[in-house]
Design an enzyme around this catalytic site. Sequence first.
Site, short mmCIF file in Angstrom:
data_model
loop_
_atom_site.label_atom_id
_atom_site.label_comp_id
_atom_site.label_asym_id
_atom_site.label_seq_id
_atom_site.Cartn_x
_atom_site.Cartn_y
_atom_site.Cartn_z
N TYR A 140 -25.91 12.65 12.94
CA TYR A 140 -25.57 14.07 13.17
C TYR A 140 -25.95 14.48 14.60
CZ TYR A 140 -26.48 19.14 13.10
OH TYR A 140 -26.55 20.49 13.41
P1 NAD Z 1 -22.48 26.26 8.08
O1 NAD Z 1 -22.00 25.00 7.44
O2 NAD Z 1 -23.00 27.33 7.20
O3 NAD Z 1 -21.30 26.86 8.99
C1 NAD Z 1 -20.36 26.05 9.66
C2 NAD Z 1 -18.94 26.51 9.27
O4 NAD Z 1 -18.01 25.78 10.04
C3 NAD Z 1 -18.60 26.25 7.80
O5 NAD Z 1 -18.28 27.47 7.15
C4 NAD Z 1 -17.42 25.30 7.83
O6 NAD Z 1 -16.45 25.55 6.83
C5 NAD Z 1 -16.86 25.54 9.24
N1 NAD Z 1 -16.15 24.36 9.80
C6 NAD Z 1 -16.62 23.10 9.92
N2 NAD Z 1 -15.70 22.31 10.48
C7 NAD Z 1 -14.60 23.08 10.73
C8 NAD Z 1 -13.33 22.84 11.30
N3 NAD Z 1 -12.97 21.62 11.69
N4 NAD Z 1 -12.47 23.88 11.42
C9 NAD Z 1 -12.81 25.12 11.00
N5 NAD Z 1 -14.01 25.41 10.44
C10 NAD Z 1 -14.90 24.40 10.31
O7 NAD Z 1 -23.59 25.83 9.16
P2 NAD Z 1 -24.66 26.70 9.96
O8 NAD Z 1 -26.00 26.37 9.45
O9 NAD Z 1 -24.20 28.12 10.00
O10 NAD Z 1 -24.52 26.06 11.41
C11 NAD Z 1 -23.70 26.66 12.41
C12 NAD Z 1 -23.79 25.85 13.69
O11 NAD Z 1 -25.13 25.79 14.17
C13 NAD Z 1 -23.37 24.38 13.54
O12 NAD Z 1 -22.70 24.01 14.73
C14 NAD Z 1 -24.68 23.62 13.41
O13 NAD Z 1 -24.57 22.29 13.85
C15 NAD Z 1 -25.54 24.44 14.34
N6 NAD Z 1 -26.97 24.38 14.04
C16 NAD Z 1 -27.44 24.92 12.88
C17 NAD Z 1 -28.82 24.92 12.63
C18 NAD Z 1 -29.41 25.50 11.38
O14 NAD Z 1 -30.62 25.40 11.23
N7 NAD Z 1 -28.63 26.11 10.50
C19 NAD Z 1 -29.70 24.37 13.58
C20 NAD Z 1 -29.16 23.80 14.74
C21 NAD Z 1 -27.80 23.85 14.97
C1 UGA Z 2 -31.85 21.87 10.35
C2 UGA Z 2 -30.34 21.98 10.04
O1 UGA Z 2 -30.08 21.54 8.72
C3 UGA Z 2 -29.49 21.18 10.98
O2 UGA Z 2 -28.12 21.53 10.77
C4 UGA Z 2 -29.90 21.52 12.38
O3 UGA Z 2 -29.14 20.91 13.33
C5 UGA Z 2 -31.37 21.24 12.58
O4 UGA Z 2 -32.09 22.10 11.70
C6 UGA Z 2 -31.80 21.55 13.99
O5 UGA Z 2 -32.76 22.28 14.20
O6 UGA Z 2 -31.18 21.05 14.91
P1 UGA Z 2 -33.79 20.38 9.38
O7 UGA Z 2 -34.85 20.62 10.40
O8 UGA Z 2 -33.78 19.08 8.68
O9 UGA Z 2 -32.33 20.57 10.00
O10 UGA Z 2 -33.89 21.61 8.36
P2 UGA Z 2 -34.32 21.72 6.83
O11 UGA Z 2 -33.29 21.16 5.92
O12 UGA Z 2 -34.69 23.15 6.62
O13 UGA Z 2 -35.61 20.79 6.70
C7 UGA Z 2 -36.88 21.14 7.24
C8 UGA Z 2 -37.90 20.10 6.83
O14 UGA Z 2 -38.06 20.12 5.40
C9 UGA Z 2 -37.50 18.66 7.18
O15 UGA Z 2 -38.61 17.97 7.67
C10 UGA Z 2 -37.06 18.05 5.85
O16 UGA Z 2 -37.37 16.69 5.75
C11 UGA Z 2 -37.90 18.83 4.86
N1 UGA Z 2 -37.23 18.95 3.55
C12 UGA Z 2 -35.98 19.45 3.44
C13 UGA Z 2 -37.91 18.53 2.41
O17 UGA Z 2 -39.05 18.04 2.49
N2 UGA Z 2 -37.30 18.65 1.21
C14 UGA Z 2 -36.05 19.18 1.07
O18 UGA Z 2 -35.54 19.27 -0.07
C15 UGA Z 2 -35.37 19.60 2.23
#
Ligand code: NAD
Ligand code: UGA
Length: 344
Positions: free
Chosen positions: A155
């Site tokens: 990823y």
């Molecule tokens: P999310 O899955 O809730 O939202 C992403 C949306 O994009 C989804 O609704 C999905 O249907 C849409 N999508 C995916 N591929 C597509 C495509 N080809 N065409 C049109 N729509 C499409 O995810 P999120 O947690 O809201 O993350 C949003 C962004 O932030 C992502 O780019 C993710 O990599 C990034 N990000 C998220 C986190 C986090 O902690 N949530 C952390 C770091 C980065």
């Molecule tokens: C999150 C998002 O899911 C990614 O899309 C994003 O890109 C990433 O943050 C980011 O910061 O770039 P992650 O940190 O793995 O990834 O977020 P969580 O799923 O909330 O996990 C947090 C921690 O909890 C991790 O260490 C994971 O191993 C742990 N975890 C998660 C558990 O121990 N149990 C679970 O069921 C889920």
Amino acid sequence: MMGRPRSLVTGAAGFIGSHLSRRLLAEGHEVIGLDGFTDYYPRWLKERNLQPLLSHPAFSFLDADLLRADLEPLIRTVDYVFHQAAQPGVRGSWGKGFEPYVDNNVKATQRLLEAVKEHGEKVKHLVYASSSSVYGNAPELPLHEEVLPRPFSPYGVTKLAAEYLSLLYHENDGLPVTALRYFTVYGPGQRPDMAFHKFLKALFAGEEILIYGDGEQTRDFTYISDAVEANLLALKEVAVGKVFNVGGGSRVTVNAILRLLQEITGVKPRVRYQKAQRGDMRHTTADIRRAREILGFSPKVSLEEGLKREAAWVEETFFQHDGPCHETGGRMEGAPGGGPPPET
Ligand code: NAD
Ligand code: UGA
């Protein structure tokens, strides 16, 4: 005089995209939300995210896939592009799971960038949602933007590839691009595969919580409204061509989160530890000096407050109707209860 700014938010039905769309509307933007409803998690949750947006007169929605949609007419009309669409989540990106990461993160971003290059005469800024996962297990903490990125998950590789693509369209073609590296974002509407969402659901349902590894891994958790704010601050001219960390300033262990959640919910967690997951970084801490100095970014919501708000949302969404609404075999059973996610 410039009229109402017109913004495209990709991934607008997702967690971050839907909150960002709401904020842009509140700031007076006209917002076009685009989302292809990928099957990464259940559609009803995304529709629920969209619900409050659809009734807003300045919002329009396009159910479209970035990989196939004719982007030209859309890109011709917009001033700002907030590219949030992606296949998210670290742990599902191995093996056969990799393909949608390449498609939705790398190819979709390339297609969007090409469209902006060809038809984006009006586009003043494109903000790309990057990720802390581009860093991998760096030798030093906190992570600053000049650290050599060495993703630890497939990823992370796709998020970095798309970040590099965005920046090279800036360097070659002058596209006004800024990349924001979000650090683990949470709050109402958080994705169902993410830790806090899963932990809270398990607590309210009286089920076991699964911890990957010893629970001593740390994250710099970022509250959703702070991540959204960074997008608005990124629209400064001085941010063009730059990458910024967006962290919440609250680095804690997963074990400490369990203690906090017990205080908030009053439920004692039943915990099972299992082996660490491939691809999970051990520690993340954001050095946010660059975002602070150049953008004026300063996270506002404490972990305690943010967790309370997410707990209230999980309880209302999944438990305040005719019994709990569980995930079974990747699908959600039962009709969603309550209204849309509360304002952040
Ligand atoms: P999310 O899955 O809730 O939202 C992403 C949306 O994009 C989804 O609704 C999905 O249907 C849409 N999508 C995916 N591929 C597509 C495509 N080809 N065409 C049109 N729509 C499409 O995810 P999120 O947690 O809201 O993350 C949003 C962004 O932030 C992502 O780019 C993710 O990599 C990034 N990000 C998220 C986190 C986090 O902690 N949530 C952390 C770091 C980065
Ligand atoms: C999150 C998002 O899911 C990614 O899309 C994003 O890109 C990433 O943050 C980011 O910061 O770039 P992650 O940190 O793995 O990834 O977020 P969580 O799923 O909330 O996990 C947090 C921690 O909890 C991790 O260490 C994971 O191993 C742990 N975890 C998660 C558990 O121990 N149990 C679970 O069921 C889920």
